[in-house]
Write an enzyme that holds these catalytic residues in place. Structure first.
Site, PDB file in Angstrom:
ATOM      1  N   TRP A   1       1.284  -0.845  -0.063  1.00 62.74           N
ATOM      2  CA  TRP A   1       0.189   0.154  -0.176  1.00 62.74           C
ATOM      3  C   TRP A   1       0.807   0.952   0.211  1.00 62.74           C
ATOM      4  O   TRP A   1       0.622   2.112  -0.666  1.00 62.74           O
ATOM      5  CB  TRP A   1      -0.525  -0.085   0.694  1.00 62.74           C
ATOM      6  N   HIS A   2       2.333   0.969   1.030  1.00 59.34           N
ATOM      7  CA  HIS A   2       2.975   2.496   1.023  1.00 59.34           C
ATOM      8  C   HIS A   2       3.523   2.739   0.018  1.00 59.34           C
ATOM      9  O   HIS A   2       4.103   3.579  -0.537  1.00 59.34           O
ATOM     10  CB  HIS A   2       3.581   2.220   2.336  1.00 59.34           C
ATOM     11  N   GLY A   3       3.611   1.339  -0.934  1.00 64.99           N
ATOM     12  CA  GLY A   3       4.665   1.565  -2.786  1.00 64.99           C
ATOM     13  C   GLY A   3       4.770   0.640  -3.548  1.00 64.99           C
ATOM     14  O   GLY A   3       5.082  -0.566  -2.603  1.00 64.99           O
TER      15      GLY A   3
END
Lengths: 479, 391
Positions: free
Chosen positions: A314-316
């Protein structure tokens, strides 16, 4: 548009407040929608159409879901309603990464639309909740669109679920508490603004200075690692504070997103204090549907692994984010294993045990954020090795040692302020002061006066920093 | 609770009053064209167009415009500087530190690749334009040379810079004679608020240069040979950048019959819109005095230091009819030379100043005759450490 910009603070915000409070109750959602779309279009003049398309499609599909409830078609519309926003997210955020690692094919995708990870999760949560009848479907497109686009939380969270603000959206703002909420909202907003502009940005400048050095001393490596963790915290929690504060100005109660995560004594506790709304989203929409912890040990470990893989992703789209997520999965499994073996000793509350637990979490946080911060795993490993005086980042020549000592001295103030500000101590001191003042005759007025001075003072100081400096990125916009 | 409302209004009204009044001031406040403190032109009002909206340039320009034209901008910048210095305990603000009343920009570490690039530039120029002419070079130390180490600030390794420069020049096989001017300089020879040195304190430095180049006999460097003129309230480049309270400097410029008689030809001022250049020997060429005090009257004058030769220029030729010799000098230089060159006018009938930051090396040959001239490279350490800016 950034909250910490002149255009927002001195044009967008007063105009929006004016319009919102001077139109009748019926028109407030329309004002919010219009201004939120303007807010988003200021930063994403093209992708605003993508967001509006997602709103229209999910609104239509949830409508069809309701219409065909109890029939097979409802399930199909439900799947489509969740799939559609995630497909867009996958295309913009992940397709290049996965085609690269799976097929060694390099494809170029457009820049990631601002805030797509946040509003995708909001749309998905709404569709899931409507399907499972946890919330009633919103029949008014303007109200629904106002929910998704609501500017205070649109681009960097917290991830607000429809049921959490449904009442204000449908019944309108509650004017009985408006003064108290408005005052609280102002104080919360300027607190977040100060965290972002006065602390996170200054720490960010320090991080950039050290990164530019190439080699450094062990002391500076630790300061660098701590600064990265603090910068990410103050940047993101500052944004969340601003969002929650703005929400209160407009009559909304957003969920808390951070509760002093650095005082946690376990990784499990850390994640109950850090990005709470994201953790809750994965818990409610991924972990629990997979069986949560009411399954066998192996299946539970698998569930944890999946949830944290997704959290990392989700963060990258990068190996560092995957490793970052899986690191927490492994630590959570180990913590649970250790706890089951020696629960009494761990939870004894003895100060030595607590100190050991704090040190453990601090080291984990520092290392994890080095992985999080770096673009590549190799860079992260070099930074981690430098903490123990190993690797190619260690400085030996006199000139570099002199520069390292200077950089540390120059930024010691902000590092100490950051460390102090990340604890509950400032809030505790304010509460003590407030209680002691309120015992006096004009103490209550003094408290409000102090709040006013704080609000105006921080606003002026942040404006001064914005005018004089150009270092003003929001880290979480890239998610 | 109702009885608490008026107290809650204290914060609400204070905050809203602050925001709304600032909004109104932003709208009605007169807009400046330049920031004298920061030495730059301020952003202009962005033009609204579909293209500029779609590529986001309108939004970016609008943010810049609002930042540049915010009311009480200088006061707010000072508040920020004070906060950084006194609350955050930073040693610098915007990369500028103040010690002993002198402001200086942090410049570190030494960029060895840049020093090599600089040396190679000197060698290539000599090969190309003046293989047989006498060539000297001197390095002007920045203020960090005097201030950094004793006060705990990092700086370049100056010894290493000179060593590297000398090694590289020696290995070229060409002759470059080094003039050590740093030994005779001290921090008092520089302005408190500016990067530059002070002309009235350069007579000793000129003597060192003159000695090395064999022109001292033609120079009269007695203070009595010059008349002093003062320009008060000079706020240098570091004053604006640091945003810290500092006393202004006074610019002193030295004149005598020779400087009064000399005239400056400037490439930019003799360049027509169609690209034609009126060379010094042609009729209609524009000539200016050595000390261009009229610059100070210009509303858009950003820097009072421009009084020396009119400020930054790619190529300047100074004719000195009252010189004691007919020798010619070519100086490859930066802005420090603007205040030094007038003091050499007694020894040279013509001094050509070339600033390679503004003119590319291949173009230089079109305008400058190097034959028989003395050649001097005179650069400050900051330029040598950032030699990529030389074209």
């Amino acid at each position: 548009m950034l909250f910490s910009s002149i255009s927002f603070l001195y044009f967008f915000l007063p105009l929006t407040l004016f319009l919102y409070f001077f139109v009748p109750q019926k028109g407030k959602n329309l004002v919010l929608l219009f201004m939120s779309v303007l807010f988003y279009a200021w930063g994403e003049p093209v992708y605003v159409l993508l967001m509006l398309a997602q709103i229209a499609v999910s609104f239509g599909l949830t409508g069809l879901m309701e219409r065909y409830r109890g029939q097979r078609a409802a399930g199909i519309f439900y799947i489509l309603s969740v799939l559609f926003p995630f497909l867009a997210l996958f295309y913009f955020k992940y397709i290049a990464f996965f085609t690269d690692i799976l097929f060694q094919v390099h494809i170029k995708t457009p820049a990631l639309p601002i805030g797509i990870s946040f509003y995708t999760f909001q749309i998905a949560s709404y569709c899931i909740d409507v399907y499972h009848q946890r919330v009633p479907r919103q029949k008014n497109l303007i109200t629904y669109a106002a929910y998704v686009t609501l500017f205070p939380q649109l681009v960097a969270g917290p991830i607000v679920r429809y049921r959490e603000i449904e009442k204000t959206l449908t019944d309108g703002i509650d004017f009985s508490d408006i003064h108290m909420n408005f005052e609280k909202g102002i104080v919360r907003f300027v607190t977040g603004l100060g965290k972002k502009v006065l602390i996170a940005n200054v720490l960010g400048a320090f991080v950039s200075e050290v990164a530019a050095l190439g080699t450094r001393t062990v002391e500076l490596s630790w300061a660098y690692a701590i600064a990265i963790a603090l910068q990410i915290y103050f940047d993101f929690s500052g944004y969340s504070d601003m969002a929650i504060g703005l929400g209160e100005l407009f009559g909304f109660q957003f969920p808390e997103n951070f509760r002093h995560p650095f005082i946690a004594k376990s990784v499990r506790e850390f994640w109950r204090r850090w990005h709470i709304t994201l953790g809750a989203w994965f818990r409610d929409y991924v972990y629990i549907p997979m069986g949560g912890n009411r399954v066998g040990a192996l299946r539970w470990m698998f569930n944890i692994l999946v949830v944290w893989l997704f959290t990392g992703l989700w963060h990258g789209a990068g190996w560092n984010f995957i490793v970052w997520g899986l690191l927490f999965a492994v630590l959570l499994v180990i913590e649970k294993g250790v706890r089951s073996i020696c629960r009494k000793r761990i939870d004894s509350g003895h100060y030595v045990t607590d100190i050991v637990k704090h040190i453990y979490v601090a080291v984990v946080i520092i290392i994890s954020f080095l992985i999080f911060h770096n673009d590549s795993l190799m860079d992260a490993l070099s930074d981690i090795a430098a903490l123990v005086n190993r690797g190619n980042r260690i400085a030996f020549d006199g000139a570099t040692l002199q520069v390292c000592a200077y950089l540390l001295r120059n930024r010691m103030g902000i590092l100490l302020i950051g460390l102090f500000g990340a604890t509950p101590a400032p809030l505790w001191i304010w509460k003590r002061l407030k209680t002691s003042l309120e015992k006096h005759r004009f103490g209550d007025v003094t408290v409000h006066l102090l709040q006013a001075v704080f609000a105006v003072g921080i606003l002026v100081l942040c404006t001064a920093y914005l005018i004089d400096g150009s270092f003003n990125p929001f880290l979480y916009f890239r998610f | 609770m109702k009885k608490d409302r008026w107290k809650q209004r204290i914060t609400i009204y204070s905050f809203l009053a602050c925001i709304v009044s600032m909004t109104m001031l932003i709208v009605i406040f007169p807009k400046e064209q330049i920031s004298k403190a920061e030495r730059r032109r301020l952003a202009t009002r962005p033009q609204l167009a579909a293209e500029s909206i779609l590529d986001k340039s309108f939004m970016e320009d609008a943010e810049d415009y609002l930042l540049d034209h915010f009311p009480f901008r200088e006061g707010l910048r000072r508040i920020k500087a004070q906060f950084a210095y006194h609350i955050l305990k930073q040693k610098e603000n915007n990369g500028i530190y103040v010690d002993g009343g002198y402001a200086s920009r942090l410049e570190y570490p030494l960029n060895e690749a840049s020093v090599v690039r600089m040396a190679d530039k000197l060698v290539s120029l000599k090969y190309q334009y003046f293989p047989n002419e006498n060539t000297w070079y001197a390095v002007i130390p920045d203020k960090n040379f005097f201030l950094a180490e004793p006060n705990g600030y990092p700086s370049m390794d100056y010894d290493r810079m000179l060593e590297l420069l000398a090694q590289r020049l020696d290995s070229s096989g060409e002759r470059f004679d080094y003039i050590d001017i740093a030994a005779g300089l001290e921090v008092d020879d520089y302005y408190h608020t500016d990067t530059h040195w002070r002309q009235e304190r350069l007579l000793g430095t000129v003597a060192v240069v003159g000695e090395a180049m064999g022109i001292n006999e033609a120079l009269n460097l007695q203070e009595s040979n010059f008349e002093r003129h003062e320009i008060k309230d000079f706020y240098g480049v570091y004053y604006g950048q640091s945003a810290l309270p500092m006393e202004p400097d006074t610019i002193v410029y030295l004149t005598n019959e020779t400087t009064d008689a000399a005239r400056v030809w400037n490439l930019e001022e003799n360049l027509s819109k169609d690209g034609q250049v009126t060379m010094p020997e042609h009729a209609g060429a524009v000539w200016n005095p050595v000390y261009q005090t009229q610059k100070l009257e210009e509303p858009l004058c950003l820097d009072q230091y421009d009084v020396f030769l009119g400020g930054a220029a790619s190529l300047q030729i100074i004719k000195s009819p009252k010189a004691n010799t007919d020798r010619r000098l070519v100086i490859f230089r930066d802005s420090f030379t603007s205040s030094l060159a007038p003091l050499l006018l007694e020894a040279y009938s013509e001094i050509t100043l070339i600033d390679l930051r503004y003119i590319s090396t291949p173009l230089v040959g079109e305008y400058v005759n190097f034959e028989g001239a003395d050649i001097l490279f005179l650069y400050n350490t900051s330029i040598i450490n950032n030699a990529s800016m030389l074209k």
